[in-house]
Design an enzyme around this catalytic site. Structure first.
Site, mmCIF file in Angstrom:
data_model
loop_
_atom_site.group_PDB
_atom_site.id
_atom_site.type_symbol
_atom_site.label_atom_id
_atom_site.label_comp_id
_atom_site.label_asym_id
_atom_site.label_seq_id
_atom_site.Cartn_x
_atom_site.Cartn_y
_atom_site.Cartn_z
ATOM 1 N N LYS A 57 31.387 -4.315 47.043
ATOM 2 C CA LYS A 57 32.077 -3.110 47.524
ATOM 3 C C LYS A 57 31.062 -2.129 48.115
ATOM 4 C CE LYS A 57 36.447 -3.918 46.769
ATOM 5 N NZ LYS A 57 37.368 -3.972 47.929
ATOM 6 N N SER A 100 35.388 1.102 45.071
ATOM 7 C CA SER A 100 35.663 1.226 43.640
ATOM 8 C C SER A 100 34.534 1.966 42.951
ATOM 9 C CB SER A 100 35.791 -0.180 43.046
ATOM 10 O OG SER A 100 35.692 -0.145 41.641
ATOM 11 N N TYR A 148 31.129 -7.677 42.045
ATOM 12 C CA TYR A 148 32.227 -6.928 42.682
ATOM 13 C C TYR A 148 31.725 -5.567 43.159
ATOM 14 C CZ TYR A 148 36.695 -4.393 42.979
ATOM 15 O OH TYR A 148 37.754 -3.633 43.390
#
Lengths: 307, 307
Positions: free
Chosen positions: B144, B116, B140
């Protein structure tokens, strides 16, 4: 200030233990207790505060609350490359376990993580800067980079006061060659000084970003004392070093000593070392007060005291 | 070509399953079997090859050898931020388990990892480039980024043929708002089109790096077909998107629809979204043949087909 040190029986571990016992404080606060963990039984220092020693796997150790953590335990480069599972177990899982233990302590400890300039990859031994995007070409470098990211994220969340130091190649180390790809950087000086032969597996033209053991310990002490605000969320610090060619290192030997260094090119090691930066510009660390050795002569003088 | 897809019952999962069933091949090789895994029971597609469906935790699933893996299963941003353990368990541990399973298969599978642009952190919603150093300001994004590093390292070692795609914000999605901080980007269009109210928690001036769901699926299909050599070891690819202001998105609504969007500033979300890049220059992905949607009008037209 209760201090936990992992990899405490390693060379750098013993040096930082000695320094902290001598200074007796971190960030202006007196050290009241120290815990040393290593795979081999740590040697307790003669300290004015209680010291607890644990031998064994960090994953199995009981981790009581501390106010500062110095996490040096690691699987070195060549071994991490050869054994992916072991590298991940020690360099990633044990780091994560320490971080999660720190969360449960609730002490928001200072957390010093020993990273490495192995997170960088040069195309061909060229000079980089501390802003170069890390693209590790070794599992060791990849695992250290992952540790940096976890330290950064948990610092952002207020769980720890993290600071990851990307150490230069640290030389000249005492002892025996080890499984680090950089082992030769100490060997080619240490062994001849002891009248023993050493193998040079790389070109004498190779440049290294070097720091003395004393410089590394001074950097750790300085990092422990930094206020968290000074980092502005960027918890990873690429340490300054001196850029020295292997040929310049060899020039410090007498002709008789130099003759003990046998050039035996090793294609596998050559492939690894060409990805090492020949030097690194480190303006951020310097602005934060970290310093390099003056030159190779000083580095050698400092190192000899430990040989 | 046996294909394993995780998160297969999610919106993007179902779209890529549908596309692969329709095309029947990856990288010129016919698909002979497909395995779908998700926390909820995957819906088996009507396919000319056997499809096996597993519902449950990826950590507990039996992982038979496959030749391609599409790893979409993830804990989204707001949830990963609120629950560090769950984020690490799914975004890191499950990724690692898949990678280690792939090693044991010996098939050197194509391994597509959904990353992402949350790995990036802008100072204040400014435009970045695909060379900007990732410094995630969310757990997050950190998780990632760690996945990308593992994919890169295992690709370097010849264990997988990895490619990590940094997806833009994908909108307009069908369904309900979810726990992603970007959920509003779909909500503010989808709900008014359905005659329902939506909350806009951020400034209309905020710019987003957007991609349509169709664009995301086309990017996945293109990534699966890329020869590994084309990546030259750099397995992470920042995908192109269109840079659109929230106000431009709202301008696509009729006045009656626009009136359904209530501006309710949320300081917590505003703090998160200011770290999102307002646009990203992606010359590398474009050179590799990835493309963005033409403009927001096209993105909206494509998206409407799924609403």
């Amino acid at each position: 200030m209760r201090v936990l040190i992992t990899g405490a029986q390693g060379f750098l571990g013993r040096l930082i233990v000695g320094r902290l016992v001598a200074t007796g404080s971190i960030s202006g606060q007196s050290i009241t207790a120290m815990t040393l963990i290593d795979m081999v039984e740590p040697t307790p220092p003669d300290a004015p505060f209680p010291v607890t020693c644990h031998a064994g796997d960090l994953m199995a150790a009981s981790l009581e609350p501390h106010d500062a953590v110095i996490h040096l335990a690691a699987v070195v480069s060549a071994e991490a490359e050869a054994d992916l599972d072991k590298g991940l177990a020690v360099n990633l899982d044990a780091t994560r376990r320490l971080l999660m233990a720190a969360r449960d302590w609730g002490t928001v400890p200072i957390f010093l993580f020993a990273s490495s300039v192995a997170v960088f990859a040069a195309q061909s031994n060229e000079r980089l800067t501390d802003r170069t995007e890390p693209t590790p070409r070794s599992s060791y470098g990849a695992q250290k980079l992952i540790g940096e990211i976890l330290v950064r994220d948990l610092s952002r969340k207020g769980i720890i006061r993290g600071r990851s130091l990307r150490f230069p190649t640290i030389a000249i180390r005492p002892g025996k060659p080890n499984k680090a790809a950089s082992s030769f950087a100490s060997s080619i000086i240490r062994e001849p000084l002891n009248g023993e032969e050493a193998i040079l597996p790389v070109s004498p033209d190779l440049r290294l970003h070097l720091m003395s053991p004393d410089g590394a310990v001074a950097a750790m002490a300085h990092a422990l004392d930094l206020p968290q605000d000074a980092l502005d969320g960027a918890t990873t610090i690429t340490l300054p070093g001196i850029s020295v060619a292997v040929s310049d290192m060899l020039a410090a030997l007498t002709p008789d000593q130099r003759a003990l260094v046998k050039e035996v090119p090793d294609a596998a090691i050559a492939k690894v070392v060409e990805s090492w930066p020949g030097g690194i510009d480190t303006p951020r660390a310097e602005a934060l007060g970290f310093t390099a050795d003056a030159d190779f002569a000083e580095l050698l003088t400092l190192s000899k005291a430990h040989l």
